[in-house]
Motif scaffolding. Sequence first.
Motif, PDB file in Angstrom:
ATOM      1  N   TRP A  34      -8.502 -17.423   0.126  1.00 31.49           N
ATOM      2  CA  TRP A  34      -7.806 -16.350  -0.219  1.00 31.49           C
ATOM      3  C   TRP A  34      -8.966 -15.186  -0.423  1.00 31.49           C
ATOM      4  O   TRP A  34      -9.843 -15.363  -1.086  1.00 31.49           O
ATOM      5  N   GLY A  35      -8.638 -13.922  -0.221  1.00 38.04           N
ATOM      6  CA  GLY A  35      -9.240 -12.714  -0.597  1.00 38.04           C
ATOM      7  C   GLY A  35      -8.577 -11.604  -0.797  1.00 38.04           C
ATOM      8  O   GLY A  35      -7.248 -11.668  -0.550  1.00 38.04           O
ATOM      9  N   THR A  36      -9.300 -10.457  -1.466  1.00 34.30           N
ATOM     10  CA  THR A  36      -8.436  -9.358  -1.748  1.00 34.30           C
ATOM     11  C   THR A  36      -9.025  -7.837  -1.311  1.00 34.30           C
ATOM     12  O   THR A  36     -10.386  -8.056  -1.617  1.00 34.30           O
ATOM     13  N   ILE A  37      -8.382  -7.026  -1.199  1.00 36.28           N
ATOM     14  CA  ILE A  37      -8.916  -5.766  -0.550  1.00 36.28           C
ATOM     15  C   ILE A  37      -8.210  -4.614  -1.629  1.00 36.28           C
ATOM     16  O   ILE A  37      -6.847  -4.638  -1.861  1.00 36.28           O
ATOM     17  N   LYS A  38      -8.946  -3.779  -2.278  1.00 35.82           N
ATOM     18  CA  LYS A  38      -8.245  -2.832  -3.188  1.00 35.82           C
ATOM     19  C   LYS A  38      -8.150  -1.604  -2.292  1.00 35.82           C
ATOM     20  O   LYS A  38      -9.096  -1.049  -1.875  1.00 35.82           O
ATOM     21  N   VAL A  39      -6.966  -1.218  -1.934  1.00 35.03           N
ATOM     22  CA  VAL A  39      -6.635  -0.081  -1.151  1.00 35.03           C
ATOM     23  C   VAL A  39      -6.996   1.487  -1.736  1.00 35.03           C
ATOM     24  O   VAL A  39      -6.623   1.585  -2.904  1.00 35.03           O
ATOM     25  N   ASP A  40      -7.610   2.389  -0.695  1.00 36.54           N
ATOM     26  CA  ASP A  40      -7.756   3.615  -1.358  1.00 36.54           C
ATOM     27  C   ASP A  40      -7.487   4.686  -0.109  1.00 36.54           C
ATOM     28  O   ASP A  40      -7.562   5.832  -0.212  1.00 36.54           O
ATOM     29  N   TYR A  41      -6.893   4.105   1.157  1.00 37.76           N
ATOM     30  CA  TYR A  41      -6.667   5.061   2.257  1.00 37.76           C
ATOM     31  C   TYR A  41      -5.614   4.413   2.822  1.00 37.76           C
ATOM     32  O   TYR A  41      -5.322   3.281   2.988  1.00 37.76           O
ATOM     33  N   LEU A  42      -4.411   5.355   3.379  1.00 45.96           N
ATOM     34  CA  LEU A  42      -3.387   4.943   3.970  1.00 45.96           C
ATOM     35  C   LEU A  42      -3.078   6.535   4.970  1.00 45.96           C
ATOM     36  O   LEU A  42      -2.769   7.319   4.582  1.00 45.96           O
ATOM     37  N   MET A  43      -2.915   5.895   6.222  1.00 44.04           N
ATOM     38  CA  MET A  43      -2.451   6.891   7.341  1.00 44.04           C
ATOM     39  C   MET A  43      -1.095   6.140   8.052  1.00 44.04           C
ATOM     40  O   MET A  43      -1.368   5.221   8.835  1.00 44.04           O
ATOM     41  N   ALA A  44      -0.082   6.737   8.236  1.00 39.95           N
ATOM     42  CA  ALA A  44       1.054   6.228   8.772  1.00 39.95           C
ATOM     43  C   ALA A  44       1.494   6.944   9.766  1.00 39.95           C
ATOM     44  O   ALA A  44       1.716   8.382   9.643  1.00 39.95           O
ATOM     45  N   ALA A  70       0.922  -1.070  -0.032  1.00 39.55           N
ATOM     46  CA  ALA A  70      -0.061  -0.091  -0.006  1.00 39.55           C
ATOM     47  C   ALA A  70       0.816   1.237   0.051  1.00 39.55           C
ATOM     48  O   ALA A  70       1.876   1.365   0.656  1.00 39.55           O
ATOM     49  N   HIS A  71       0.534   2.312  -0.794  1.00 38.00           N
ATOM     50  CA  HIS A  71       1.218   3.476  -0.956  1.00 38.00           C
ATOM     51  C   HIS A  71       0.465   4.523  -1.115  1.00 38.00           C
ATOM     52  O   HIS A  71      -0.889   4.741  -1.697  1.00 38.00           O
ATOM     53  N   GLY A  72       0.724   5.852  -0.447  1.00 45.08           N
ATOM     54  CA  GLY A  72      -0.237   6.991  -0.615  1.00 45.08           C
ATOM     55  C   GLY A  72      -0.497   7.746   0.683  1.00 45.08           C
ATOM     56  O   GLY A  72       0.569   7.853   1.628  1.00 45.08           O
ATOM     57  N   GLY A  73      -1.579   8.297   0.970  1.00 43.20           N
ATOM     58  CA  GLY A  73      -1.976   8.955   2.018  1.00 43.20           C
ATOM     59  C   GLY A  73      -3.374   9.077   2.258  1.00 43.20           C
ATOM     60  O   GLY A  73      -4.155   8.272   1.555  1.00 43.20           O
ATOM     61  N   PRO A  74      -3.729   9.750   3.444  1.00 41.71           N
ATOM     62  CA  PRO A  74      -5.165   9.556   3.693  1.00 41.71           C
ATOM     63  C   PRO A  74      -6.187  10.771   3.088  1.00 41.71           C
ATOM     64  O   PRO A  74      -7.567  10.509   2.931  1.00 41.71           O
ATOM     65  N   TRP A  75      -5.416  11.478   2.278  1.00 42.21           N
ATOM     66  CA  TRP A  75      -6.516  12.483   1.536  1.00 42.21           C
ATOM     67  C   TRP A  75      -5.725  13.293   0.570  1.00 42.21           C
ATOM     68  O   TRP A  75      -4.529  13.126   0.356  1.00 42.21           O
ATOM     69  N   LYS A  76      -6.650  13.904  -0.358  1.00 45.95           N
ATOM     70  CA  LYS A  76      -6.130  14.755  -1.368  1.00 45.95           C
ATOM     71  C   LYS A  76      -6.845  16.079  -1.457  1.00 45.95           C
ATOM     72  O   LYS A  76      -7.831  16.167  -0.875  1.00 45.95           O
ATOM     73  N   PHE A  77      -6.338  16.978  -2.459  1.00 44.78           N
ATOM     74  CA  PHE A  77      -7.316  18.061  -2.630  1.00 44.78           C
ATOM     75  C   PHE A  77      -7.653  18.501  -4.008  1.00 44.78           C
ATOM     76  O   PHE A  77      -6.721  18.179  -4.836  1.00 44.78           O
ATOM     77  N   GLY A  83      -9.235   9.765   1.290  1.00 43.82           N
ATOM     78  CA  GLY A  83      -8.753   8.520   0.301  1.00 43.82           C
ATOM     79  C   GLY A  83      -7.675   8.794  -0.738  1.00 43.82           C
ATOM     80  O   GLY A  83      -8.071   9.421  -1.641  1.00 43.82           O
ATOM     81  N   ASP A  84      -6.487   8.643  -0.695  1.00 45.08           N
ATOM     82  CA  ASP A  84      -5.435   9.131  -1.557  1.00 45.08           C
ATOM     83  C   ASP A  84      -4.542   7.888  -1.478  1.00 45.08           C
ATOM     84  O   ASP A  84      -3.399   8.414  -1.580  1.00 45.08           O
ATOM     85  N   ALA A  85      -4.857   6.836  -1.530  1.00 43.59           N
ATOM     86  CA  ALA A  85      -3.813   5.478  -1.641  1.00 43.59           C
ATOM     87  C   ALA A  85      -4.319   4.837  -2.735  1.00 43.59           C
ATOM     88  O   ALA A  85      -5.202   4.757  -3.238  1.00 43.59           O
ATOM     89  N   ARG A  86      -3.136   3.608  -2.992  1.00 40.71           N
ATOM     90  CA  ARG A  86      -3.487   2.656  -3.991  1.00 40.71           C
ATOM     91  C   ARG A  86      -2.662   1.433  -3.419  1.00 40.71           C
ATOM     92  O   ARG A  86      -1.959   1.464  -2.384  1.00 40.71           O
TER      93      ARG A  86
END
Length: 216
Positions: free
Chosen positions: A101-111, A62-69, A77-80
């Motif tokens: 097995w299952g899969t999740i498509k990521v759209d949010y990341l906060m670290a 997962a890569h990105g961030g929690p938001w965008k403008f 939601g600004d992650a992939r």
Amino acid sequence: MAQRKIAVAAAALAAAGALGGGTAMAQEGGRPAIKESHVTGDAWLKYPGDPQTPYRRFIVDAHGGPWKFVNGKMVMGDARGTVRFDHFAPDTPGGPSTHHWGTIKVDYLMASGPVAVVSGIRQDDEHGIPPNQKRANLTFYQSPRGHRYDRMGFSWGLVFPQCQQMGSGPAPFSPASAGPDGRWMKGYTVKAAPMDLPTGEIQSPDNPPDCSFGHE
């Protein structure tokens, strides 16, 4: 929603940062892209809520961030990326354990520091998941003691799976473990990027849609 001055917006974002600061945010208006947060890795875990078949495996990229403008408006939601997960258990009671097995498509990341919250939409429709349980929130903890002490949490099992909102991850309640074959995976790596703010006036994000528990 009415526009707010950047000082007011910054205070609101600082409050969000207190929950999981040090995140990357996309920029608008041609400003240079800033460094992103990352969560990567692979681990077997022992889920404490299922002592009979405790083995779970989560592989995260997962890569990105929690938001965008967008045009001055905050959009959550600004992650992939992708999270793949496996429940090693029998199909019928008393039978041999197999991989599910299952899969999740990521759209949010906060670290922040060694902890990250990753959110996305489950893609494993064949399991008959109700629409209000498709949002998955995951927490990853990279232990300073080494990857054998990493931990991870997921938003089903020990918490209600219904009506999860983006980024509301549970505590990382499952410890890393050797897998059912005795092998250890490489563990999780969390890299937090600094938070940045745009200049000028911004608008608050829209409220998320209402969610009803219904009879599910």
